[in-house]
Design a protein around this motif. Structure first.
Motif, PDB file in Angstrom:
ATOM      1  N   MET A  72       0.831  -1.205   0.000  1.00 45.44           N
ATOM      2  CA  MET A  72       0.000   0.000   0.000  1.00 45.44           C
ATOM      3  C   MET A  72       0.867   1.258   0.000  1.00 45.44           C
ATOM      4  SD  MET A  72      -3.030   0.928   2.714  1.00 45.44           S
ATOM      5  CE  MET A  72      -3.734  -0.696   2.497  1.00 45.44           C
ATOM      6  N   MET A  73       1.934   1.225   0.791  1.00 46.52           N
ATOM      7  CA  MET A  73       2.841   2.371   0.849  1.00 46.52           C
ATOM      8  C   MET A  73       3.527   2.598  -0.500  1.00 46.52           C
ATOM      9  SD  MET A  73       4.059   4.784   2.824  1.00 46.52           S
ATOM     10  CE  MET A  73       3.908   4.308   4.544  1.00 46.52           C
ATOM     11  N   MET A  74       3.927   1.507  -1.159  1.00 43.81           N
ATOM     12  CA  MET A  74       4.571   1.622  -2.469  1.00 43.81           C
ATOM     13  C   MET A  74       3.593   2.174  -3.506  1.00 43.81           C
ATOM     14  SD  MET A  74       7.716   0.921  -2.247  1.00 43.81           S
ATOM     15  CE  MET A  74       8.075   0.880  -4.005  1.00 43.81           C
ATOM     16  N   ASP A  75       2.320   1.810  -3.403  1.00 41.83           N
ATOM     17  CA  ASP A  75       1.301   2.372  -4.313  1.00 41.83           C
ATOM     18  C   ASP A  75       1.184   3.879  -4.122  1.00 41.83           C
ATOM     19  OD1 ASP A  75       0.675  -0.007  -5.521  1.00 41.83           O
ATOM     20  OD2 ASP A  75      -1.043  -0.446  -4.216  1.00 41.83           O
ATOM     21  N   TYR A  76       1.215   4.325  -2.865  1.00 42.83           N
ATOM     22  CA  TYR A  76       1.147   5.756  -2.581  1.00 42.83           C
ATOM     23  C   TYR A  76       2.337   6.492  -3.210  1.00 42.83           C
ATOM     24  CZ  TYR A  76      -2.558   5.000   0.907  1.00 42.83           C
ATOM     25  OH  TYR A  76      -3.731   4.681   1.538  1.00 42.83           O
ATOM     26  N   ILE A  77       3.520   5.890  -3.068  1.00 50.02           N
ATOM     27  CA  ILE A  77       4.733   6.513  -3.611  1.00 50.02           C
ATOM     28  C   ILE A  77       4.686   6.524  -5.136  1.00 50.02           C
ATOM     29  CG2 ILE A  77       7.244   6.281  -3.830  1.00 50.02           C
ATOM     30  CD1 ILE A  77       7.192   5.023  -0.981  1.00 50.02           C
ATOM     31  N   ALA A  78       4.302   5.389  -5.745  1.00 51.15           N
ATOM     32  CA  ALA A  78       4.263   5.278  -7.206  1.00 51.15           C
ATOM     33  C   ALA A  78       3.242   6.228  -7.829  1.00 51.15           C
ATOM     34  CB  ALA A  78       3.955   3.832  -7.610  1.00 51.15           C
ATOM     35  N   ASN A  79       2.117   6.406  -7.158  1.00 48.02           N
ATOM     36  CA  ASN A  79       1.056   7.277  -7.683  1.00 48.02           C
ATOM     37  C   ASN A  79       1.169   8.707  -7.180  1.00 48.02           C
ATOM     38  OD1 ASN A  79      -0.232   5.163  -9.135  1.00 48.02           O
ATOM     39  ND2 ASN A  79      -1.135   4.420  -7.222  1.00 48.02           N
ATOM     40  N   GLU A  80       2.323   9.018  -6.541  1.00 51.32           N
ATOM     41  CA  GLU A  80       2.634  10.386  -6.071  1.00 51.32           C
ATOM     42  C   GLU A  80       1.559  10.933  -5.140  1.00 51.32           C
ATOM     43  OE1 GLU A  80       3.432  12.767  -9.516  1.00 51.32           O
ATOM     44  OE2 GLU A  80       5.305  11.729  -9.955  1.00 51.32           O
ATOM     45  N   LYS A  81       1.045  10.038  -4.291  1.00 52.75           N
ATOM     46  CA  LYS A  81       0.093  10.481  -3.269  1.00 52.75           C
ATOM     47  C   LYS A  81       0.799  10.970  -2.010  1.00 52.75           C
ATOM     48  CE  LYS A  81      -3.628   7.396  -4.770  1.00 52.75           C
ATOM     49  NZ  LYS A  81      -4.521   6.274  -4.393  1.00 52.75           N
ATOM     50  N   ILE A  82       2.135  10.828  -2.000  1.00 50.41           N
ATOM     51  CA  ILE A  82       2.937  11.288  -0.871  1.00 50.41           C
ATOM     52  C   ILE A  82       3.761  12.484  -1.328  1.00 50.41           C
ATOM     53  CG2 ILE A  82       4.839  10.674   0.690  1.00 50.41           C
ATOM     54  CD1 ILE A  82       3.831   7.828   0.660  1.00 50.41           C
ATOM     55  N   GLU A  83       3.775  13.528  -0.531  1.00 49.48           N
ATOM     56  CA  GLU A  83       4.502  14.742  -0.900  1.00 49.48           C
ATOM     57  C   GLU A  83       5.983  14.453  -1.078  1.00 49.48           C
ATOM     58  OE1 GLU A  83       3.676  17.634   2.058  1.00 49.48           O
ATOM     59  OE2 GLU A  83       1.513  17.641   1.695  1.00 49.48           O
ATOM     60  N   THR A  84       6.618  15.242  -1.963  1.00 51.32           N
ATOM     61  CA  THR A  84       8.021  15.000  -2.336  1.00 51.32           C
ATOM     62  C   THR A  84       8.941  14.974  -1.127  1.00 51.32           C
ATOM     63  OG1 THR A  84       7.594  16.132  -4.436  1.00 51.32           O
ATOM     64  CG2 THR A  84       9.912  15.797  -3.808  1.00 51.32           C
ATOM     65  N   ASN A  86       8.335  14.088   1.818  1.00 56.31           N
ATOM     66  CA  ASN A  86       8.116  12.906   2.661  1.00 56.31           C
ATOM     67  C   ASN A  86       8.425  11.589   1.934  1.00 56.31           C
ATOM     68  OD1 ASN A  86       7.195  14.451   4.826  1.00 56.31           O
ATOM     69  ND2 ASN A  86       5.097  14.484   4.026  1.00 56.31           N
ATOM     70  N   ARG A  87       8.712  11.682   0.630  1.00 58.32           N
ATOM     71  CA  ARG A  87       8.906  10.468  -0.156  1.00 58.32           C
ATOM     72  C   ARG A  87      10.150   9.694   0.286  1.00 58.32           C
ATOM     73  NH1 ARG A  87       7.975  11.385  -6.299  1.00 58.32           N
ATOM     74  NH2 ARG A  87       6.010  12.016  -5.364  1.00 58.32           N
ATOM     75  N   GLU A  88      11.224  10.418   0.565  1.00 51.49           N
ATOM     76  CA  GLU A  88      12.465   9.754   0.975  1.00 51.49           C
ATOM     77  C   GLU A  88      12.268   9.017   2.300  1.00 51.49           C
ATOM     78  OE1 GLU A  88      17.164  10.771   1.914  1.00 51.49           O
ATOM     79  OE2 GLU A  88      15.882  12.264   0.934  1.00 51.49           O
ATOM     80  N   ASN A  89      11.585   9.668   3.246  1.00 54.87           N
ATOM     81  CA  ASN A  89      11.307   9.013   4.528  1.00 54.87           C
ATOM     82  C   ASN A  89      10.419   7.790   4.341  1.00 54.87           C
ATOM     83  OD1 ASN A  89      12.780  10.843   6.035  1.00 54.87           O
ATOM     84  ND2 ASN A  89      11.034  12.209   6.368  1.00 54.87           N
ATOM     85  N   SER A  90       9.460   7.886   3.406  1.00 52.70           N
ATOM     86  CA  SER A  90       8.568   6.754   3.138  1.00 52.70           C
ATOM     87  C   SER A  90       9.336   5.581   2.549  1.00 52.70           C
ATOM     88  CB  SER A  90       7.457   7.186   2.170  1.00 52.70           C
ATOM     89  OG  SER A  90       6.658   8.197   2.741  1.00 52.70           O
ATOM     90  N   LEU A  91      10.280   5.865   1.636  1.00 53.35           N
ATOM     91  CA  LEU A  91      11.093   4.800   1.046  1.00 53.35           C
ATOM     92  C   LEU A  91      11.975   4.131   2.102  1.00 53.35           C
ATOM     93  CD1 LEU A  91      12.109   6.459  -2.343  1.00 53.35           C
ATOM     94  CD2 LEU A  91      10.697   4.409  -2.052  1.00 53.35           C
ATOM     95  N   LEU A  92      12.525   4.945   3.002  1.00 55.66           N
ATOM     96  CA  LEU A  92      13.329   4.389   4.087  1.00 55.66           C
ATOM     97  C   LEU A  92      12.475   3.496   4.988  1.00 55.66           C
ATOM     98  CD1 LEU A  92      15.495   7.493   5.076  1.00 55.66           C
ATOM     99  CD2 LEU A  92      16.302   5.394   3.995  1.00 55.66           C
ATOM    100  N   LEU A  93      11.238   3.926   5.214  1.00 56.55           N
ATOM    101  CA  LEU A  93      10.312   3.160   6.051  1.00 56.55           C
ATOM    102  C   LEU A  93       9.962   1.824   5.379  1.00 56.55           C
ATOM    103  CD1 LEU A  93       8.775   3.461   8.735  1.00 56.55           C
ATOM    104  CD2 LEU A  93       6.862   4.401   7.444  1.00 56.55           C
ATOM    105  N   VAL A  94       9.724   1.866   4.067  1.00 56.43           N
ATOM    106  CA  VAL A  94       9.420   0.640   3.315  1.00 56.43           C
ATOM    107  C   VAL A  94      10.615  -0.311   3.345  1.00 56.43           C
ATOM    108  CG1 VAL A  94       9.022  -0.285   0.998  1.00 56.43           C
ATOM    109  CG2 VAL A  94       7.676   1.653   1.816  1.00 56.43           C
TER     110      VAL A  94
END
Length: 271
Positions: A72-84, A86-94
């Motif tokens: 689900m998190m990867m879908d958010y990142i791929a579809n740019e539903k996460i602000e730029t 916060n994207r790096e932090n999200s990738l680190l979290l994944v």
């Protein structure tokens, strides 16, 4: 030939009947032993099949939940539903979640290999603090997604004697349920209470709670599927496994719950 006397004939007949009776009884006892042996082997095979089913269920459950959250998190990142920003932090979290998933899977596969002959606890002294930190870390993505705060009040020296992998499975199942049925922005509290010969572990959430009928069926694996606060589907089968693993480690589990208030699981283990 000399005729056999009447008394001798009666005696011979009686001895013959006695011998035949003894032979029949001996044969029956052998048959009964074979039947008992067959029945015992059948029960062992049935138990082994149940254990293998539980092994598969545990592996499937422990892979599915974190994998679903990571996907689900990867879908958010791929579809740019996460602000730029916060994207790096999200990738680190994944990435952190995937490493945790791989570690958990390695442990589960090793545990499964060791228990192919039936689930048997391999007890050791466990520091609860470290075990709970690892369990909490594996739910980082789902916890963040729902804005839930997990508070651990476990003393670093708190310990129990149990199978580390089985108790890790128990903790992840209970945390999975707590997060699933908790409302956004609420807290999950993990604490312990020590007695001279036992430790009581408490996992308390501020979620949907349960009715009395739901509590009665909780560890039976029966009843209608329940849904989390984000529509996550629950089967209750994880809690059936939790109860079995807790009791296999000489522990006991209780639950207190109130609808729209929350649920508390209490597990008592010997030190």
């Amino acid at each position: 030939m000399e005729d056999v006397g009447k008394d001798r004939l009666i005696l011979n007949s009686a001895l013959g009947l006695l011998f035949l009776t003894a032979l029949v009884l001996y044969h029956q006892s052998i048959q009964n032993k074979y039947q008992d042996h067959i029945k015992e082997q059948s029960l062992k095979i049935l138990q082994l099949n149940n254990d293998l089913k539980h092994l598969l269920a545990v592996i499937a459950h422990d892979i599915h939940s974190p994998l679903q959250a990571t996907s689900m998190m990867m879908d958010y990142i791929a579809n740019e539903k996460i602000e730029t920003e916060n994207r790096e932090n999200s990738l680190l979290l994944v990435n952190k979640q995937l490493k945790s998933l791989r570690s958990n899977l390695d442990n589960l596969l090793e545990w499964s290999r060791m228990n192919m002959g039936g689930i048997q606890p391999k007890k050791d002294k466990i520091l609860l603090h470290n075990l709970i930190l690892n369990a909490v870390e594996s739910f980082e993505v789902r916890r963040s997604e729902k804005g839930i705060k997990i508070i651990s009040e476990i003393h670093p020296s708190a310990s129990i004697v149990a199978d580390p992998i089985q108790i890790s499975i128990v903790l992840r199942n209970l945390l999975d349920n707590a997060i699933k049925f908790s409302h956004s922005g609420t807290n999950i509290l993990i604490s312990t209470k020590e007695a001279p010969s036992a430790v009581e572990l408490c996992i308390k959430d501020e979620g949907k709670g349960m009715s009395e009928s739901q509590i009665q069926n909780l560890f039976q694996g029966v009843g209608e599927p329940s849904y989390g606060t984000f529509g996550e589907k629950g089967t209750g089968l994880g809690l059936v496994l939790v109860k079995e693993l807790v009791e296999a480690n000489n522990g006991a589990i209780k639950v207190h719950s109130q609808e729209k208030v929350g649920t508390t699981f209490l597990i008592q283990f010997p030190k």
